[in-house]
Design a protein around this motif. Structure first.
Motif, short mmCIF file in Angstrom:
data_model
loop_
_atom_site.label_atom_id
_atom_site.label_comp_id
_atom_site.label_asym_id
_atom_site.label_seq_id
_atom_site.Cartn_x
_atom_site.Cartn_y
_atom_site.Cartn_z
N ILE A 238 -46.30 -6.52 -16.05
CA ILE A 238 -44.95 -6.51 -16.59
C ILE A 238 -43.94 -6.89 -15.52
N LEU A 239 -44.12 -6.36 -14.30
CA LEU A 239 -43.21 -6.68 -13.21
C LEU A 239 -43.29 -8.16 -12.85
N ILE A 240 -44.51 -8.71 -12.80
CA ILE A 240 -44.67 -10.13 -12.50
C ILE A 240 -44.03 -10.97 -13.59
N GLN A 241 -44.23 -10.56 -14.84
CA GLN A 241 -43.71 -11.31 -15.97
C GLN A 241 -42.19 -11.48 -15.89
N TYR A 242 -41.48 -10.38 -15.65
CA TYR A 242 -40.03 -10.45 -15.61
C TYR A 242 -39.55 -11.28 -14.42
N GLY A 243 -40.28 -11.21 -13.31
CA GLY A 243 -39.91 -12.02 -12.16
C GLY A 243 -40.04 -13.51 -12.43
N VAL A 244 -41.12 -13.90 -13.12
CA VAL A 244 -41.32 -15.31 -13.45
C VAL A 244 -40.26 -15.79 -14.43
N VAL A 245 -39.96 -14.96 -15.43
CA VAL A 245 -38.95 -15.34 -16.42
C VAL A 245 -37.59 -15.52 -15.76
N ALA A 246 -37.24 -14.59 -14.87
CA ALA A 246 -35.94 -14.67 -14.20
C ALA A 246 -35.83 -15.92 -13.33
N GLU A 247 -36.97 -16.39 -12.80
CA GLU A 247 -36.93 -17.53 -11.89
C GLU A 247 -37.00 -18.87 -12.60
N VAL A 248 -37.90 -19.00 -13.57
CA VAL A 248 -38.12 -20.31 -14.19
C VAL A 248 -37.72 -20.36 -15.66
N GLY A 249 -37.33 -19.22 -16.24
CA GLY A 249 -36.89 -19.21 -17.62
C GLY A 249 -38.02 -18.91 -18.59
N PRO A 250 -37.66 -18.52 -19.81
CA PRO A 250 -38.66 -18.10 -20.80
C PRO A 250 -39.54 -19.23 -21.31
N THR A 251 -38.99 -20.45 -21.37
CA THR A 251 -39.78 -21.55 -21.93
C THR A 251 -41.03 -21.81 -21.12
N THR A 252 -40.88 -21.83 -19.80
CA THR A 252 -42.03 -22.03 -18.93
C THR A 252 -42.90 -20.78 -18.87
N ALA A 253 -42.27 -19.62 -18.76
CA ALA A 253 -43.02 -18.37 -18.62
C ALA A 253 -43.88 -18.09 -19.83
N GLN A 254 -43.42 -18.45 -21.03
CA GLN A 254 -44.17 -18.14 -22.24
C GLN A 254 -45.46 -18.94 -22.35
N MET A 255 -45.62 -19.97 -21.53
CA MET A 255 -46.85 -20.75 -21.58
C MET A 255 -48.07 -19.94 -21.16
N VAL A 256 -47.84 -18.79 -20.56
CA VAL A 256 -48.96 -17.93 -20.18
C VAL A 256 -49.79 -17.55 -21.40
N THR A 257 -49.15 -17.50 -22.55
CA THR A 257 -49.83 -17.14 -23.79
C THR A 257 -51.04 -18.03 -24.05
N TYR A 258 -50.94 -19.30 -23.70
CA TYR A 258 -51.98 -20.26 -24.05
C TYR A 258 -53.14 -20.26 -23.06
N PHE A 259 -52.99 -19.56 -21.95
CA PHE A 259 -54.08 -19.46 -20.99
C PHE A 259 -54.91 -18.20 -21.20
N ILE A 260 -54.31 -17.19 -21.81
CA ILE A 260 -54.97 -15.90 -21.94
C ILE A 260 -56.30 -15.97 -22.72
N PRO A 261 -56.35 -16.56 -23.93
CA PRO A 261 -57.63 -16.59 -24.64
C PRO A 261 -58.68 -17.44 -23.94
N VAL A 262 -58.23 -18.48 -23.22
CA VAL A 262 -59.18 -19.30 -22.47
C VAL A 262 -59.84 -18.47 -21.38
N ILE A 263 -59.02 -17.72 -20.63
CA ILE A 263 -59.55 -16.89 -19.55
C ILE A 263 -60.39 -15.75 -20.12
N ALA A 264 -59.93 -15.14 -21.21
CA ALA A 264 -60.68 -14.05 -21.83
C ALA A 264 -62.05 -14.53 -22.29
N THR A 265 -62.11 -15.73 -22.85
CA THR A 265 -63.38 -16.29 -23.30
C THR A 265 -64.29 -16.59 -22.11
N GLY A 266 -63.73 -17.22 -21.07
CA GLY A 266 -64.52 -17.53 -19.90
C GLY A 266 -65.06 -16.27 -19.22
#
Length: 329
Positions: A238-266
């Motif tokens: 949660i702390l990392i998330q807010y730091g990334v959003v504050a620095e690069v904005g929500p549009t870029t930060a929200q892309m983490v969503t699309y990596f999660i199932p890939v990593i979970a599957t791997g």
């Protein structure tokens, strides 16, 4: 003559923190699987919330922030804690008793689809578009592909899968609730999130003794998995998330969503040796493509940062991170 004041940059580049966040949330489903191998699902969830709350409490102490005040705020936070933490965390833990962690991670990616569908009904300001509706249809087609609908869902545990999907649905329901009730609370995201996790931990502390017995022994590896799930996957993430959003904005930060199932599957395949059918990666890609389309040109005024895991979207309003409805955990 004005002299520009240089900004203090974080020690780590945002790309490294983005990658760490993706890994942490992606491996969370593996940690849940390991934890439930020795402890009851409610016990895993309680441990996760206790360790996560401790991390945020330490962060609040360092920054000298206080918990929010007001009975109304705490009442709404109690509901938010149930919908965004206690309920989905418990459902994912129970689901992984009978389904692979890979499937749980992919089910988690359906949250943007549920959020899109619910926002069209519950939020009058969210107007549908052809692209978003197409994304909704494509996403649920991907879900059917993952589940093997043409084979009659053969080989899948219906109860476990339903729990994972219900957990993913709980997130956007919670986001819509806090959007309607806590949009102008006036407290920092760290204070609100810390209070929310504290309330969720209290809820699990009340429920867990009623449905589980105290463990006779404490296997080390599952215990470490629960601790890592709370410290890393809940608190630090949660702390990392807010730091990334504050620095690069929500549009870029929200892309983490699309990596999660890939990593979970791997992680599930490589570490736990879970099987992988062709329909799983194909359906997962379809789900993610649909989820991406549902987020096209989203305009929202979401409430303050009540951060949750496994793919929460946030946006920054007034210099503070806030969750964005229609995201994946």
């Amino acid at each position: 003559m004005s002299i520009p004041v240089p900004r203090t940059r974080p020690a780590l580049d945002w790309r490294l923190r983005f990658g760490a966040l993706s890994l942490i949330w992606g491996f969370s489903f593996l940690l849940i699987k390991v934890g439930t191998g020795a402890y009851a699902p409610f016990q895993v969830t309680l441990g996760r919330l206790v360790f996560g709350t401790a991390v945020l409490a330490a962060a609040m102490a360092v920054k000298r922030e206080r918990l929010p005040r007001g009975a109304r705020t705490w009442g709404h936070l109690t509901v938010a804690a149930f919908l965004l933490n206690a309920l989905p965390f418990s459902l994912f833990a129970y689901s992984e008793l009978t389904i692979p962690s890979t499937l749980a991670g992919i089910c988690n990616a359906t949250s943007p689809l549920w959020g899109m569908a619910l926002s069209l009904v519950a939020l009058s300001e969210d107007r549908p578009s052809r692209v978003r509706v197409a994304g909704l249809g494509l996403g649920f087609l991907g879900v059917l592909t993952v589940l093997g609908a043409w084979q009659g869902f053969h080989g899948l545990d219906a109860t476990g899968t339903a729990m994972a999907l219900l957990a993913s649905l709980s997130y956007p329901v919670g986001w819509i609730y806090v959007r309607r009730t806590l949009a102008g609370a006036g407290h920092s995201h760290l204070s609100m999130t810390g209070a929310q996790l504290l309330l969720a931990a209290v809820q699990l502390a009340v429920v867990t003794p009623l449905f589980t017995t105290f463990p006779a022994r404490f296997p080390v590896v599952p215990l470490v998995a629960v601790a890592a799930l709370g410290v890393l996957g809940t608190g630090l993430a949660i702390l990392i998330q807010y730091g990334v959003v504050a620095e690069v904005g929500p549009t870029t930060a929200q892309m983490v969503t699309y990596f999660i199932p890939v990593i979970a599957t791997g992680a599930g395949v490589a570490v736990l040796g879970e099987s992988l059918r062709w329909s799983t990666p194909v359906g997962a890609v379809t789900v993610l493509a649909g989820a991406a389309l549902t987020q096209a040109r989203v305009r929202s005024s979401a409430p303050k940062g009540l951060g949750v895991e496994e793919g929460v979207r946030v946006q920054v309003v007034g210099g503070r991170a806030r969750p964005r409805g229609g995201a994946a955990h």
